[in-house]
Enzyme design. Structure first.
Site, short mmCIF file in Angstrom:
data_model
loop_
_atom_site.label_atom_id
_atom_site.label_comp_id
_atom_site.label_asym_id
_atom_site.label_seq_id
_atom_site.Cartn_x
_atom_site.Cartn_y
_atom_site.Cartn_z
N SER A 68 2.78 -4.00 -0.67
CA SER A 68 1.57 -3.19 -0.70
C SER A 68 0.93 -3.00 0.67
CB SER A 68 0.59 -3.81 -1.70
OG SER A 68 -0.51 -2.98 -1.94
N ASP A 79 -2.30 3.09 1.64
CA ASP A 79 -1.73 1.80 2.03
C ASP A 79 -0.21 1.91 1.99
OD1 ASP A 79 -1.37 1.84 -0.74
OD2 ASP A 79 -1.61 -0.33 -0.93
N ASP A 120 2.28 1.02 0.06
CA ASP A 120 3.04 1.47 -1.11
C ASP A 120 2.35 2.62 -1.85
OD1 ASP A 120 0.98 -0.08 -2.19
OD2 ASP A 120 2.21 -0.82 -3.84
N ASP A 153 -0.51 3.18 -3.45
CA ASP A 153 -1.28 3.14 -4.70
C ASP A 153 -2.78 3.06 -4.50
OD1 ASP A 153 -1.49 0.53 -3.85
OD2 ASP A 153 -0.70 -0.38 -5.69
#
Length: 366
Positions: free
Chosen positions: A89, A229, A231, A233
């Site tokens: 993440s 960010d 990833d 999400d």
């Protein structure tokens, strides 16, 4: 999420995690989908998890580099029994992690994760042996990633022509996906921090370093800046003046719009105990009920499902729009915000006046 090293997340552990999770999520001959971010260790961990899943007799569909939030869509698209995302993440490149999703596109409950951990502890060399028809097969369907972009833009079929948007891709998965989504809707785009190697993912850029998108907006004279960010999400945005707006400002703007449009189901929003008092007070002044949970999108989602809420999230910019999708998605949330911007015909600096932050100090207690 741990560092990829001999002491933390290893290929051996990833193999066992793949094996144990496959036995929990699927039956022999069924499918599990796998996506990954672009950090250096993701290729190795993807291979290890894939091998573990196949050893359990489950087939794997690989999608390559995609946002974490694409996994639920790809599960449904392929009628898979579950999904895996290799990503850490918003953390830096030396970290990595493994996330799981059910066949309904939700992250695993704590009880299920605990059962998988017990299964990992019980694995021995004999249990890992498989042969012949009992071994799962692997297929690659990177061609379906474009259908995910179509899915997002069909949820909000906006006309972004005339709007100048700056995006900070955090040198992560958004580099591969986000520009195409906004271009498809006609936006004039300024793309930054979109290096694809993954070696500097989240480094002094993206949603954890919002000063970057603020400076970009002022330099490019954009109408809005969007920082993802690693990833993809979550997001943090900048208004046209360079003012940084976190997840609470974004939620306040969207939830107020939904209420005015009489689309706010049960007239409530779910957030966490870390919510700024200014955010909570602003929503109460608007006549919107605020429910707080423990910190973490997992707990936000559980409460949303329990209370029948269609919007919830955190300061970090992880926002769930449950009437649209089962998990937080940075691009989707940005489109929801842009929808308000277009419909209200006001600059973001005006829309953000809906709330004012109160002084806040957050302290971790161990």
């Amino acid at each position: 999420r741990k560092r990829y090293s001999k002491q933390r997340v290893t290929c051996e552990l990833a193999f066992k995690v793949g094996f144990a999770s496959a036995k929990k999520l699927a039956n022999i001959g069924e499918y599990i989908v796998i996506g990954k971010d672009n950090r250096p260790s993701s290729d190795m961990l993807e291979a290890a998890v894939t091998a573990g899943i196949c050893s359990a007799g489950i087939n794997v569909i690989k999608f390559g580099i995609v946002p974490s939030s694409a996994i639920p869509f790809l599960i449904k698209k392929t009628s898979a029994s579950g999904g895996v995302m290799i990503s850490a993440s918003h953390n830096s490149s030396e970290y990595n992690g493994i996330k799981f999703f059910t066949d309904h596109g939700f992250k695993l409950e704590e009880e299920t994760e605990a059962e998988i951990e017990k299964e990992i502890d019980s694995i021995n060399d004999t249990s890992l042996r498989s042969s012949g028809k009992d071994i799962g097969r692997v297929s690659n369907r990177c061609d379906l990633v474009d259908s995910y972009i179509d899915f997002l833009t069909n949820l909000y079929p906006l006309n972004l022509r005339g709007l100048k948007i700056a995006i900070d891709c955090a040198n992560g998965v958004a580099s591969f996906i986000a520009p195409e989504a906004y271009k498809k809707l006609g936006a004039a785009l300024s793309v930054h921090s979109n290096e694809e190697s993954g070696e500097n993912i989240n480094y002094m850029c993206g949603s954890t370093f919002p000063e970057n998108i603020s400076n970009i907006v002022k330099k490019t004279k954009s109408d809005i800046g969007i920082a993802f960010d690693g990833d993809g999400d979550r997001l943090i945005v900048s208004d046209e003046k360079g003012n940084i707006l976190d997840g609470e400002f974004i939620m306040a703007i969207i939830v107020n719009f939904l209420k005015n449009e009489e689309k706010l189901k049960n007239n409530l929003l779910v957030t966490t105990v870390m919510a700024n008092l200014g955010f909570v007070q602003a929503l109460k002044n608007l006549g919107i009920k605020v429910i707080t949970t423990d910190v973490g999108d997992r707990f936000v989602l559980i409460e949303m499902l329990k209370r029948g809420s269609i919007i919830g999230g955190e300061q970090s910019g992880h926002i769930i729009l449950l009437d649209k999708y089962t998990t937080g998605d940075g691009i989707l949330t940005s489109l929801a915000l842009l929808n308000v911007l277009i419909k209200q015909k006001q600059p973001l600096s005006e829309l953000s006046k809906i709330m004012k932050k109160y002084p806040q100090v957050l302290i971790n207690v161990e």
